[in-house]
Design a protein around this motif. Structure first.
Motif, PDB file in Angstrom:
ATOM      1  N   ILE A  76      -2.949  11.515  -3.663  1.00 25.15           N
ATOM      2  CA  ILE A  76      -3.860  12.809  -2.874  1.00 25.15           C
ATOM      3  C   ILE A  76      -2.989  13.857  -3.764  1.00 25.15           C
ATOM      4  CG2 ILE A  76      -3.633  14.676  -1.163  1.00 25.15           C
ATOM      5  CD1 ILE A  76      -4.004  11.614   0.261  1.00 25.15           C
ATOM      6  N   MET A  77      -4.308  14.571  -3.733  1.00 25.20           N
ATOM      7  CA  MET A  77      -4.422  15.661  -5.344  1.00 25.20           C
ATOM      8  C   MET A  77      -4.061  16.850  -5.190  1.00 25.20           C
ATOM      9  SD  MET A  77      -6.527  13.714  -8.275  1.00 25.20           S
ATOM     10  CE  MET A  77      -5.664  12.321  -8.952  1.00 25.20           C
ATOM     11  N   PRO A  78      -3.873  18.201  -5.269  1.00 20.65           N
ATOM     12  CA  PRO A  78      -4.161  19.779  -5.033  1.00 20.65           C
ATOM     13  C   PRO A  78      -5.949  19.731  -4.685  1.00 20.65           C
ATOM     14  CG  PRO A  78      -2.835  19.392  -6.508  1.00 20.65           C
ATOM     15  CD  PRO A  78      -2.985  18.125  -6.655  1.00 20.65           C
ATOM     16  N   ASP A  79      -6.352  18.972  -5.745  1.00 19.17           N
ATOM     17  CA  ASP A  79      -7.391  19.759  -6.628  1.00 19.17           C
ATOM     18  C   ASP A  79      -8.209  18.953  -7.401  1.00 19.17           C
ATOM     19  OD1 ASP A  79      -6.740  20.160  -9.979  1.00 19.17           O
ATOM     20  OD2 ASP A  79      -5.555  21.061  -8.393  1.00 19.17           O
ATOM     21  N   ASN A 103       0.436  -1.183  -0.016  1.00 14.92           N
ATOM     22  CA  ASN A 103       0.580   0.239   0.508  1.00 14.92           C
ATOM     23  C   ASN A 103       1.068   1.162  -0.111  1.00 14.92           C
ATOM     24  OD1 ASN A 103      -2.229  -1.687   0.328  1.00 14.92           O
ATOM     25  ND2 ASN A 103      -2.841  -2.068   2.230  1.00 14.92           N
ATOM     26  N   VAL A 104       0.702   2.086  -1.254  1.00 15.74           N
ATOM     27  CA  VAL A 104       1.587   3.608  -1.465  1.00 15.74           C
ATOM     28  C   VAL A 104       0.369   4.676  -1.131  1.00 15.74           C
ATOM     29  CG1 VAL A 104       3.614   4.610  -2.721  1.00 15.74           C
ATOM     30  CG2 VAL A 104       3.663   1.990  -2.291  1.00 15.74           C
ATOM     31  N   VAL A 105       1.046   5.449  -0.986  1.00 17.66           N
ATOM     32  CA  VAL A 105       0.241   6.806  -1.424  1.00 17.66           C
ATOM     33  C   VAL A 105       0.606   7.843  -1.956  1.00 17.66           C
ATOM     34  CG1 VAL A 105      -0.374   9.018  -0.087  1.00 17.66           C
ATOM     35  CG2 VAL A 105      -0.427   6.826   1.471  1.00 17.66           C
ATOM     36  N   LEU A 106       0.860   8.057  -3.030  1.00 16.12           N
ATOM     37  CA  LEU A 106       1.838   8.784  -3.810  1.00 16.12           C
ATOM     38  C   LEU A 106       1.075  10.597  -3.785  1.00 16.12           C
ATOM     39  CD1 LEU A 106       3.250   9.332  -6.038  1.00 16.12           C
ATOM     40  CD2 LEU A 106       1.223   8.516  -7.805  1.00 16.12           C
ATOM     41  N   ILE A 129       5.084   6.393   2.232  1.00 20.10           N
ATOM     42  CA  ILE A 129       4.752   7.648   1.392  1.00 20.10           C
ATOM     43  C   ILE A 129       5.660   8.061  -0.102  1.00 20.10           C
ATOM     44  CG2 ILE A 129       4.029   9.748   0.728  1.00 20.10           C
ATOM     45  CD1 ILE A 129       3.229   9.338   4.268  1.00 20.10           C
ATOM     46  N   HIS A 130       5.154   8.357  -0.915  1.00 17.95           N
ATOM     47  CA  HIS A 130       5.682   8.993  -3.017  1.00 17.95           C
ATOM     48  C   HIS A 130       5.371  10.162  -3.297  1.00 17.95           C
ATOM     49  CE1 HIS A 130       8.033   6.746  -6.348  1.00 17.95           C
ATOM     50  NE2 HIS A 130       7.407   8.398  -6.919  1.00 17.95           N
ATOM     51  N   THR A 131       5.901  10.794  -2.892  1.00 16.43           N
ATOM     52  CA  THR A 131       6.354  12.422  -3.073  1.00 16.43           C
ATOM     53  C   THR A 131       6.344  12.627  -4.687  1.00 16.43           C
ATOM     54  OG1 THR A 131       5.834  13.054  -0.653  1.00 16.43           O
ATOM     55  CG2 THR A 131       6.075  14.796  -2.931  1.00 16.43           C
ATOM     56  N   ASN A 132       5.575  12.828  -5.424  1.00 14.41           N
ATOM     57  CA  ASN A 132       6.192  13.285  -7.028  1.00 14.41           C
ATOM     58  C   ASN A 132       7.170  13.662  -7.780  1.00 14.41           C
ATOM     59  OD1 ASN A 132       5.729  11.998  -9.352  1.00 14.41           O
ATOM     60  ND2 ASN A 132       4.747  13.578 -10.694  1.00 14.41           N
ATOM     61  N   HIS A 157       8.757   7.536   3.935  1.00 16.49           N
ATOM     62  CA  HIS A 157       8.888   8.212   2.438  1.00 16.49           C
ATOM     63  C   HIS A 157       9.926   8.576   1.158  1.00 16.49           C
ATOM     64  CE1 HIS A 157       9.381  12.475   0.767  1.00 16.49           C
ATOM     65  NE2 HIS A 157       7.731  12.263   0.674  1.00 16.49           N
ATOM     66  N   ILE A 158       9.384   8.681   0.185  1.00 23.04           N
ATOM     67  CA  ILE A 158      10.144   8.762  -0.821  1.00 23.04           C
ATOM     68  C   ILE A 158      10.519   9.890  -1.626  1.00 23.04           C
ATOM     69  CG2 ILE A 158      11.035   7.414  -3.165  1.00 23.04           C
ATOM     70  CD1 ILE A 158      10.154   5.503  -2.160  1.00 23.04           C
ATOM     71  N   TYR A 159      11.101  11.293  -2.191  1.00 27.50           N
ATOM     72  CA  TYR A 159      11.073  12.029  -2.796  1.00 27.50           C
ATOM     73  C   TYR A 159      11.678  11.641  -4.503  1.00 27.50           C
ATOM     74  CZ  TYR A 159      10.663  16.421   0.273  1.00 27.50           C
ATOM     75  OH  TYR A 159      10.197  16.671   1.849  1.00 27.50           O
ATOM     76  N   HIS A 160      10.591  12.441  -5.220  1.00 26.87           N
ATOM     77  CA  HIS A 160      11.106  11.986  -6.562  1.00 26.87           C
ATOM     78  C   HIS A 160      10.821  13.264  -7.153  1.00 26.87           C
ATOM     79  CE1 HIS A 160      10.036   8.271  -9.756  1.00 26.87           C
ATOM     80  NE2 HIS A 160      10.723   9.971 -10.107  1.00 26.87           N
TER      81      HIS A 160
END
Length: 391
Positions: free
Chosen positions: A37-40, A2-5, A107-110, A128-131
């Protein structure tokens, strides 16, 4: 798994969005369940919901200082900064509440300019992963409170860098927490797409903003027009970058002042860019600080000759191809004068003269930048990170 993007934009034409969309389905096939997770709720949001992804809209902003280009922006600088800090703190709290009980593995931040994923991972006690897709500091972003704070976060977070040069830029070349994974462009193909003749136009594809170098191309193109025996028009395919109306106005004034109105055509954002690339005489990539740059390998996949600025991510792609084949896969340049000469040569010479470049470029993209290879490497990295926790 289970991964959060965490996404910073829902704009389907942004390179970061394109790149992640090409990976999502393949990761799902490997058993990865994504919570996005999206900003809008615009752009790609509804499409991903229809595809069955778990989507949460959380209003958030980049972890960077607000702009201050004009008097109004300067007056509102501190109120906007405080509002941004409060909004992001609320976003983290909402994410934590939403994710509790969902057995999230990581958690994977794009992108590198969003911090809410990192803060959420700290509160939940998960990796956490920073892309990292961009030279944010070169592009006018100023990390809050300082870039050194972001670099410290990288020492406590995993990271995926889309080129070796970006990994070096952020000082992570020797880090065991960082991996270089090139973006995926297209599924592997064994034959080049058929071109229905070569159109008589040069192509610029990308957002219209200073970093993409359209002004450089226009200056070189103006010189080309003054020297060329066979003048080929220039098509500009792409939308205007955020808050860049002043830049586009400057470009249009330059075109008028130099009598190029009949030769330079703005096409806007296109959903048929593959066809446009396939039929172009050549694509020009004049970016100053390209992270990876999707448009050049996309054009190469479509059998289009590329002319690229010999710097950052563009240079790395050209070097990769030359290392594989022992010869150039495109035409590279360092100065505007060299770019002008390339335009003159490509316009005057038969396109068959560049067939070997085009063939090598197509092979390079299929070897290094396939969507399958990208998804496989991302999945292996996920598996490696989670495996460390189990031991």
């Amino acid at each position: 798994m289970n991964v959060v993007l965490v996404l910073h934009t829902t704009d389907p034409f942004m390179g970061a969005t394109k790149a992640v969309l090409r990976t999502l389905g393949l990761l799902r096939e490997k058993g990865v369940k994504m919570y996005i997770i999206m900003p809008d709720d615009k752009g790609i949001c509804e499409d991903l919901k229809r595809q069955g992804y778990s989507v949460l809209v959380v209003n958030h902003r980049p972890c960077a200082y607000p702009g201050h280009r004009n008097l109004k922006a300067k007056l509102l600088f501190f109120p906007r900064l405080i509002a941004r800090m409060i909004l992001n703190k609320m976003a983290v709290n909402r994410m934590v509440h939403y994710l509790q009980g969902k057995d999230i593995d990581l958690i994977h931040t794009n992108t590198s300019i969003i911090k809410i994923g990192y803060d959420c991972s700290c509160k939940l006690g998960i990796p956490h992963i920073y892309h990292i897709r961009e030279y944010a500091d070169f592009m006018g972003y100023h990390y809050f409170p300082r870039q050194r704070c972001f670099v410290r976060q990288l020492s406590k977070s995993y990271s995926i860098c889309i080129t070796k040069d970006i990994q070096r830029h952020y000082g992570m070349k020797a880090s065991g927490l960082s991996r270089v994974i090139y973006d995926g462009i297209r599924p592997t193909a064994f034959t080049r797409p058929v071109r229905n003749g070569v159109g008589e136009y040069f192509l610029f594809a990308g957002r219209i903003e200073p970093n993409k170098g359209l002004d450089i191309l226009l200056r070189a193109y103006k010189e080309y027009v003054s020297f060329a025996h066979n003048v080929i028009p220039l098509y500009v395919a792409g939308g205007i970058g955020g808050n860049q109306q002043q830049y586009i106005d400057m470009m249009k004034h330059y075109i008028i002042d130099n009598h190029l109105q009949q030769l330079v055509h703005f096409m806007g954002e296109r959903d048929d860019i593959d066809v446009i690339m396939r039929e172009a005489r050549a694509i020009i990539v004049p970016s100053l600080y390209e992270g990876f740059g999707l448009c050049m390998p996309e054009a190469m996949f479509n059998g289009c000759l590329a002319i690229g600025h010999n710097t950052t991510g563009t240079k790395e792609q050209l070097d990769n191809g030359k290392e594989i084949h022992g010869a150039e896969i495109a035409l590279r340049y360092d100065t505007e004068t060299e770019l002008t000469q390339h335009l003159i040569d490509v316009a005057d010479k038969p396109i068959e003269n560049y067939e070997s470049n085009v063939e090598r470029a197509f092979d390079t993209v299929n070897r290094l930048y396939s969507t399958e290879e990208n998804a496989e490497q991302v999945y292996r990295f996920y598996h490696e990170i989670i495996g460390k926790l189990m031991h």
